[in-house]
Design a protein around this motif. Structure first.
Motif: not given
Lengths: 244, 244
Positions: A42, A48, A118-119, A138-144
């Motif tokens: 992060x 994570x 996954x992210x 706020x954390x915006x996730x990105x797909x791995x």
């Protein structure tokens, strides 16, 4: 073909043994196993993670070595010792693991036992500071990248691609759906709800899900699951080649 | 008062020793130390963690035991063995740690060496599923209770409250600001940027930040930092009581 070989193996028909297998059922084979969690940064101090201990993946790598295979184990951050006789590649993130898998292919069997995130988040270069009175970030996730699907669809696809599905409900339904979505040959499904105690624990209650059906194994040690899985995979590989 | 005692101690004036300290400089004292990371659940399998190994906090607990104190160590998830001679309370989340600290007070000294998560997410009861074609989920964070500030302002406040500041830049400025914001007596500041190698490493380059100023210690082992810190704290406590 692999589907027919899996069907035959699950029916328990007489096993064919190829000449090359004299020194062990996976002698002469290259087996790639992923194991453990991935850590997604992060910022420089936070990340994570997930509760995978790597025990099941490491046990599978050890069982493949015992079966005579050349084994490459690609492991996320775990506190386990390296199993003897493997080439071990240590990685941190899903992207690291993806790159390491691409580097070590081709293989005869790929077993994706790692709990790959996954992210990820777009990691900050500096530690995120708590500001007095400010709203929480706020954390915006990105797909791995999807390691299992990519390996399944690669031009140098291993003959046998095996995934894991760790679920907290509807375990088998999710595993069947995952098998089709990822184009792999087998999914080892297990219930990782807290009540089942699989993540971090020493036992596993595995369901072997293929296009032909589901075989549910009784609760047993992760070492026993590993040995049984490796025996099955060697059998399937031999049958599929004998049928060619 | 504590501020005057810290000033005197940092000036290196003659140390007063109370009669009760015969068996060790912290004999008869209760010292509470927090150590390690906290894990904040996202769902049953995923969590947010940080890179704290617990080595510095555990070394401080061991040094306090060696100085004759009764020590309660409240530890997040670490792979370290429990230091001998401590009461150890193992916790997972910041809220667990907060509750454990409240339970074990009162104390003469509180040392918050844990890397407590500032935020948690509202954890999902079931594993969050990746949906084909759906956008990645967004996590909204919720602020965790502030253990250090709460202990500093408690009606049963320990006489000496010590915090840590792990920073990747402007280390001392952030530590001074933290000291005031948290109402504690001392902050041990350190640079945890990757280049410094403090998180997970065996050495530390600590700055002792008080209302009176900053004392920067040379790079030394975490055990040496612990021993020096405990000697300082015993000295400050003795001085503050002698001055009453």
């Amino acid at each position: 073909d692999i589907v027919g070989a899996i069907e035959d193996a699950l029916k328990g028909e007489t096993r064919l043994r190829l000449p090359g297998a004299a020194k062990g059922p996976l002698s002469g084979r290259h087996v790639v196993v992923t194991s453990g969690p991935t850590h997604e940064a992060i910022d420089p101090v936070r990340y994570i993670a997930n509760r995978s201990s790597g025990k099941q993946g490491h046990a599978i790598a050890a069982a493949a070595v015992a079966a005579g295979a050349r084994v490459t184990l690609i492991s996320g951050p775990v506190t386990l010792p390296d199993p003897a006789g493997c080439d071990v590649v240590r990685v941190e993130s899903a992207r690291d693991m993806f790159a390491a898998v691409a580097r070590v292919l081709p293989a005869d069997i790929f077993i994706g036992a790692a709990a790959v995130a996954d992210w990820r988040v777009e990691a900050a270069a500096d530690k995120i500071k708590k500001r007095q009175g400010a709203a929480a970030p706020t954390f915006s996730l990105v797909e791995n990248p999807d390691i299992l699907a990519t390996v399944s669809r690669a031009s140098n696809r291993p003959r046998l691609v095996v995934g894991f599905a760790a679920e907290t409900r509807d375990v088998i339904a999710h595993a069947k759906e995952k098998l089709l979505r990822k184009d792999c040959d087998l999914i080892i499904a297990n219930d990782v709800s807290e009540a089942a105690g699989v993540f971090g624990g020493d036992a596993n209650e595995a369901h072997l899900v293929s296009r032909s059906g589901v075989e549910s194994w009784p609760r047993m040690s992760k070492e026993a699951v590993a040995a049984q899985l490796i025996a099955r995979l060697a059998d399937i590989l031999d049958r599929s080649e004998a049928a060619e």
